[in-house]
Design a protein around this motif. Structure first.
Motif, PDB file in Angstrom:
ATOM      1  N   SER A  72     139.068  84.492 -34.075  1.00  0.00           N
ATOM      2  CA  SER A  72     139.640  85.526 -33.211  1.00  0.00           C
ATOM      3  C   SER A  72     138.577  86.547 -32.806  1.00  0.00           C
ATOM      4  CB  SER A  72     140.795  86.233 -33.937  1.00  0.00           C
ATOM      5  OG  SER A  72     141.859  85.337 -34.196  1.00  0.00           O
ATOM      6  N   ASN A  73     137.783  86.983 -33.773  1.00  0.00           N
ATOM      7  CA  ASN A  73     136.702  87.929 -33.469  1.00  0.00           C
ATOM      8  C   ASN A  73     135.721  87.346 -32.462  1.00  0.00           C
ATOM      9  OD1 ASN A  73     136.628  90.591 -34.673  1.00  0.00           O
ATOM     10  ND2 ASN A  73     136.706  89.580 -36.665  1.00  0.00           N
ATOM     11  N   TYR A  74     135.422  86.060 -32.621  1.00  0.00           N
ATOM     12  CA  TYR A  74     134.466  85.430 -31.707  1.00  0.00           C
ATOM     13  C   TYR A  74     135.021  85.373 -30.282  1.00  0.00           C
ATOM     14  CZ  TYR A  74     131.682  81.912 -29.353  1.00  0.00           C
ATOM     15  OH  TYR A  74     130.908  81.250 -28.435  1.00  0.00           O
ATOM     16  N   LEU A  75     136.300  85.040 -30.143  1.00  0.00           N
ATOM     17  CA  LEU A  75     136.907  84.997 -28.813  1.00  0.00           C
ATOM     18  C   LEU A  75     136.848  86.369 -28.152  1.00  0.00           C
ATOM     19  CD1 LEU A  75     140.079  82.791 -29.488  1.00  0.00           C
ATOM     20  CD2 LEU A  75     137.902  82.070 -28.478  1.00  0.00           C
ATOM     21  N   VAL A  76     137.122  87.407 -28.922  1.00  0.00           N
ATOM     22  CA  VAL A  76     137.064  88.764 -28.380  1.00  0.00           C
ATOM     23  C   VAL A  76     135.632  89.134 -28.018  1.00  0.00           C
ATOM     24  CG1 VAL A  76     137.420  91.208 -28.926  1.00  0.00           C
ATOM     25  CG2 VAL A  76     139.154  89.513 -29.565  1.00  0.00           C
ATOM     26  N   HIS A  77     134.678  88.755 -28.857  1.00  0.00           N
ATOM     27  CA  HIS A  77     133.265  89.034 -28.582  1.00  0.00           C
ATOM     28  C   HIS A  77     132.822  88.402 -27.265  1.00  0.00           C
ATOM     29  CE1 HIS A  77     128.907  89.114 -28.875  1.00  0.00           C
ATOM     30  NE2 HIS A  77     128.889  87.799 -28.856  1.00  0.00           N
ATOM     31  N   ARG A  78     133.275  87.172 -26.995  1.00  0.00           N
ATOM     32  CA  ARG A  78     132.883  86.501 -25.741  1.00  0.00           C
ATOM     33  C   ARG A  78     133.485  87.188 -24.521  1.00  0.00           C
ATOM     34  NH1 ARG A  78     133.261  80.137 -25.424  1.00  0.00           N
ATOM     35  NH2 ARG A  78     135.477  80.643 -25.333  1.00  0.00           N
ATOM     36  N   GLY A  79     134.626  87.818 -24.702  1.00  0.00           N
ATOM     37  CA  GLY A  79     135.257  88.519 -23.589  1.00  0.00           C
ATOM     38  C   GLY A  79     136.250  87.641 -22.847  1.00  0.00           C
ATOM     39  N   PRO A  80     137.105  88.262 -22.054  1.00  0.00           N
ATOM     40  CA  PRO A  80     138.200  87.540 -21.399  1.00  0.00           C
ATOM     41  C   PRO A  80     137.761  86.563 -20.320  1.00  0.00           C
ATOM     42  CG  PRO A  80     138.132  89.835 -20.677  1.00  0.00           C
ATOM     43  CD  PRO A  80     137.159  89.707 -21.805  1.00  0.00           C
ATOM     44  N   ASN A  81     136.573  86.731 -19.752  1.00  0.00           N
ATOM     45  CA  ASN A  81     136.153  85.851 -18.666  1.00  0.00           C
ATOM     46  C   ASN A  81     136.132  84.381 -19.065  1.00  0.00           C
ATOM     47  OD1 ASN A  81     135.855  88.008 -16.935  1.00  0.00           O
ATOM     48  ND2 ASN A  81     133.653  88.232 -17.295  1.00  0.00           N
ATOM     49  N   HIS A  82     135.970  84.119 -20.352  1.00  0.00           N
ATOM     50  CA  HIS A  82     135.893  82.733 -20.811  1.00  0.00           C
ATOM     51  C   HIS A  82     137.264  82.073 -20.918  1.00  0.00           C
ATOM     52  CE1 HIS A  82     131.577  82.672 -21.859  1.00  0.00           C
ATOM     53  NE2 HIS A  82     131.757  83.958 -22.105  1.00  0.00           N
TER      54      HIS A  82
END
Length: 236
Positions: A72-82
């Protein structure tokens, strides 16, 4: 078994519903506080807030596990554009944590999946976070024929490696999903190494997939010290 012994066993089950998933010589799942029963817990990943109903009573899937928080932290770190506009499927969702995070980051459709006893909890967590228009809880038993899922652009799985008899079934389901998904499907797989037997899972996985560590996560040094790995799988 004498009546007093049965009563003692029942009391132990109430205090620690996951105790039967622990062997005497190897820990299959970490010890959980006896208070994890029908609680609502608050989670924050960066600026993203989430509430989860957690309950150990249905089994180990009713708890938020460390690899799920890492993913979950990694998804947030990548940002919503992904994830904006993507169709996402989460395997072994349990509480639905990772899939709910994906929905909050802009995925246009998220399917969270697990066994039947966890469907009610997943539904409650979808409602709790106001994501009923985006997130669909679905029963999916590993090794069984896949239901109709539609387009899948991203597959997420966290803390699915813990029960050795399920290893070939998990690989079978991952393989089937990768074949039915979009051509450039992204598969993110996060797990915590707990037992020597986990090596057998990766021996099976290697027959169907290659993988690389996700190495651009600023928190990777921290969670790797805890035996957690975040991988990107590619179907052979």
């Amino acid at each position: 078994m004498p009546g007093s012994d049965i009563a003692d066993e029942e009391q132990l089950d109430l205090c620690d519903p996951l105790r039967h998933l622990r062997a005497d010589d190897e820990v299959l799942v970490p010890v959980q506080p006896p208070s994890i029963q029908k609680q609502v817990q608050n989670f924050r990943f960066g600026s993203l807030d989430l509430q989860l109903l957690v309950d150990a009573s249905p089994g180990c899937g009713g708890i938020a596990w460390p690899a799920g928080e890492v993913l979950s932290n990694y998804l947030v770190h990548r940002g919503p554009n992904h994830l904006v506009g993507k169709h996402v499927l989460e395997l072994g969702s349990g509480t639905g944590l990772v899939g709910l995070v994906a929905a909050k980051l802009g995925a246009s459709k998220v399917i969270i999946t697990d066994q039947f006893p966890l469907l009610d909890m997943m539904n409650q967590n979808v409602i709790l976070n106001g994501l009923g228009d985006l997130v669909v809880p679905m029963e999916l038993d590993w090794g069984n024929e896949l239901p109709q899922l539609g387009r899948i652009d991203v597959i997420l799985a966290a803390d699915c490696v813990y029960f050795e008899p399920s290893f070939p079934l998990l690989v079978e389901t991952l393989t089937a999903l990768s074949k039915s998904a979009s051509q450039n499907v992204e598969i993110l797989f996060c797990y915590k190494n707990r037992r020597k037997a986990d090596k057998r899972f990766f021996t099976l996985l290697k027959k169907k997939f290659t993988w690389l560590d996700v190495d651009h996560d600023p928190q990777s040094a921290s969670y790797r010290r805890e035996g957690i790995s975040l991988l990107r799988l590619t179907s052979k």
